[in-house]
Design an enzyme around this catalytic site. Structure first.
Site, PDB file in Angstrom:
ATOM      1  N   GLU A  57       0.835  -1.194   0.000  1.00 47.66           N
ATOM      2  CA  GLU A  57       0.000   0.000   0.000  1.00 47.66           C
ATOM      3  C   GLU A  57       0.874   1.250   0.000  1.00 47.66           C
ATOM      4  O   GLU A  57       1.985   1.250   0.533  1.00 47.66           O
ATOM      5  CB  GLU A  57      -0.924   0.012   1.224  1.00 47.66           C
ATOM      6  CG  GLU A  57      -1.945  -1.112   1.198  1.00 47.66           C
ATOM      7  CD  GLU A  57      -2.890  -1.089   2.396  1.00 47.66           C
ATOM      8  OE1 GLU A  57      -4.026  -1.557   2.248  1.00 47.66           O
ATOM      9  OE2 GLU A  57      -2.476  -0.619   3.487  1.00 47.66           O
ATOM     10  N   CYS A  64       7.329  -6.243   7.133  1.00 50.31           N
ATOM     11  CA  CYS A  64       8.375  -5.620   7.941  1.00 50.31           C
ATOM     12  C   CYS A  64       8.816  -6.608   9.014  1.00 50.31           C
ATOM     13  O   CYS A  64       7.995  -7.321   9.591  1.00 50.31           O
ATOM     14  CB  CYS A  64       7.850  -4.330   8.580  1.00 50.31           C
ATOM     15  SG  CYS A  64       9.075  -3.451   9.574  1.00 50.31           S
ATOM     16  N   CYS A 105       3.433   8.968   0.288  1.00 51.85           N
ATOM     17  CA  CYS A 105       3.995   8.075   1.300  1.00 51.85           C
ATOM     18  C   CYS A 105       4.236   6.716   0.658  1.00 51.85           C
ATOM     19  O   CYS A 105       3.282   6.043   0.244  1.00 51.85           O
ATOM     20  CB  CYS A 105       3.053   7.957   2.497  1.00 51.85           C
ATOM     21  SG  CYS A 105       3.604   6.809   3.773  1.00 51.85           S
ATOM     22  N   CYS A 158      -0.683   7.090   9.766  1.00 52.46           N
ATOM     23  CA  CYS A 158       0.544   6.544  10.324  1.00 52.46           C
ATOM     24  C   CYS A 158       0.267   5.281  11.136  1.00 52.46           C
ATOM     25  O   CYS A 158      -0.568   5.275  12.039  1.00 52.46           O
ATOM     26  CB  CYS A 158       1.191   7.597  11.212  1.00 52.46           C
ATOM     27  SG  CYS A 158       2.713   7.060  12.001  1.00 52.46           S
ATOM     28  N   CYS A 218       7.164  -3.522  15.528  1.00 55.83           N
ATOM     29  CA  CYS A 218       6.598  -2.446  16.350  1.00 55.83           C
ATOM     30  C   CYS A 218       5.127  -2.743  16.629  1.00 55.83           C
ATOM     31  O   CYS A 218       4.344  -2.984  15.701  1.00 55.83           O
ATOM     32  CB  CYS A 218       6.756  -1.104  15.647  1.00 55.83           C
ATOM     33  SG  CYS A 218       8.476  -0.626  15.370  1.00 55.83           S
ATOM     34  N   CYS A 255       2.009  -0.887  14.908  1.00 55.08           N
ATOM     35  CA  CYS A 255       2.077  -0.706  13.463  1.00 55.08           C
ATOM     36  C   CYS A 255       1.545  -1.929  12.725  1.00 55.08           C
ATOM     37  O   CYS A 255       2.010  -3.053  12.930  1.00 55.08           O
ATOM     38  CB  CYS A 255       3.524  -0.428  13.043  1.00 55.08           C
ATOM     39  SG  CYS A 255       3.710  -0.107  11.285  1.00 55.08           S
TER      40      CYS A 255
END
Length: 350
Positions: A97, A117, A110, A339, A121, A124
């Site tokens: 995305e 990933c 962005c 975010c 975190c 996230c």
């Protein structure tokens, strides 16, 4: 049997690299590389046959040696605030995305840098499916070009590497994409209009300080205490705050650039009075700013955002004590485009 020669993506190379390739492959004049770049970056061409100012034999040769596009827009979501979220299908069937964020005087894109990933975190969504692979340079560039074509009424002014993945964990491809998009022959976006975000990859920050690129560095801080930060961000166990702040201090000294510390406000976890005092002590003397971000919800993380009034008070207290602090009002929350909300998807976002 001799294997098929692998074609080169034009969006993976700099103009000077293309110039040498065209000379070697076709004995072409140097200005032909600029013409090809104009078609791709200025005129949004994805078809060699449309490049009508090139000789037919060169267009044919280009089609035999090169490719232009490696991904496609699978779907889009539109926010009431004008933000657009794109689901890109990659050529190996994976999905990522990216987001376009309009403002009065700018258009920020962005970008994602990885499929998934590895850094875990907790707040996230990008990390919840695990890590699949790095994105290649052309896949970074083509996210930008596809969004540029889709938002043709506004010029892209800013690029932030804050989507899925850790940019400094895909260092070479991220830096090359910046150099290409920064070049006059491509989109000519000023170096200071690029922001590289990191969860605190120390070797990557050290390498970036030596690139002679005036890009912005954004460091995900989110707590001024090692215990809390390690709970939120496992990478802190490897590179605790003392090491992180020291390398940021050296980055500032070597580049002359200000560092932005991103700080997601989580109720009861990092929004206490003691956190204000700790931040003031931690960041004392640094050429930096703190960017406060209300927590954007994801189903996997059960904490709540700090109430807005308390965030304003937190911001005012830091500014009063000499820590330059701003509040980011996230866009695109209604389409999960803010975010921490982008994720490595495996299906359409319809």
């Amino acid at each position: 049997m001799i294997g098929k020669v692998k074609k080169i993506y034009l969006t993976s190379i700099l103009e000077e690299e293309l110039r040498e390739m065209l000379k070697g492959f076709f004995k072409s004049e140097p200005y032909r590389a600029r013409q090809v770049f104009d078609w791709i970056y200025k005129k949004d061409s994805e078809d060699f046959s449309s490049m009508v100012n090139l000789p037919h034999i060169l267009r044919k040769g280009l089609s035999e040696k090169f490719l232009i596009s490696s991904l496609s827009i699978d779907n889009k979501k539109f926010s009431k605030d004008g933000t657009r979220k794109y689901l890109f299908r990659l050529e190996d069937g994976e999905f990522i995305e990216a987001v376009s964020i309009p403002a009065k005087d700018r258009l920020t894109v962005c970008l994602s840098t990885q499929v998934g990933c590895r850094f875990g975190c907790r707040f996230c969504a990008s990390t919840k499916g695990g890590f699949i692979r790095n994105l290649r340079t052309e896949e970074l560039i083509e996210q930008t070009l596809k969004i540029k074509k889709d938002t043709s009424d506004k010029r892209i002014t800013n690029i932030v590497f804050m989507g899925i993945g850790e940019p400094l964990d895909n260092y070479e491809n991220t830096i090359k994409a910046i150099r290409i998009l920064n070049s006059y022959a491509a989109l000519n976006i000023g170096a200071r209009k690029f922001t590289v975000s990191t969860c605190g990859i120390i070797p990557g920050i050290e390498r970036l300080s030596k690139e002679n690129l005036q890009v912005e560095l954004a460091v995900s801080l989110h707590s001024s205490e090692d215990k809390v930060r390690s709970e939120l961000m496992p990478e802190n166990k490897k590179f605790p705050l003392s090491i992180l702040i020291d390398v940021c201090r050296r980055f500032i000294s070597e580049t002359g650039r200000q560092v932005t510390f991103e700080y997601i406000m989580i109720e009861g976890m990092n929004d206490r009075r003691v956190d204000i005092a700790n931040l003031v002590r931690l960041l004392k003397g640094l050429n930096c700013k703190v960017n406060l971000i209300p927590l954007n919800p994801i189903p996997e993380f059960k904490f709540n955002p700090t109430p807005l009034k308390k965030i304003y008070d937190f911001c005012a207290a830091l500014n009063k004590q000499g820590v330059k602090t701003t509040l980011r009002h996230s866009k695109g929350r209604d389409i999960d485009a803010s975010c921490g909300q982008l994720r490595q998807a495996s299906k359409s976002i319809k």
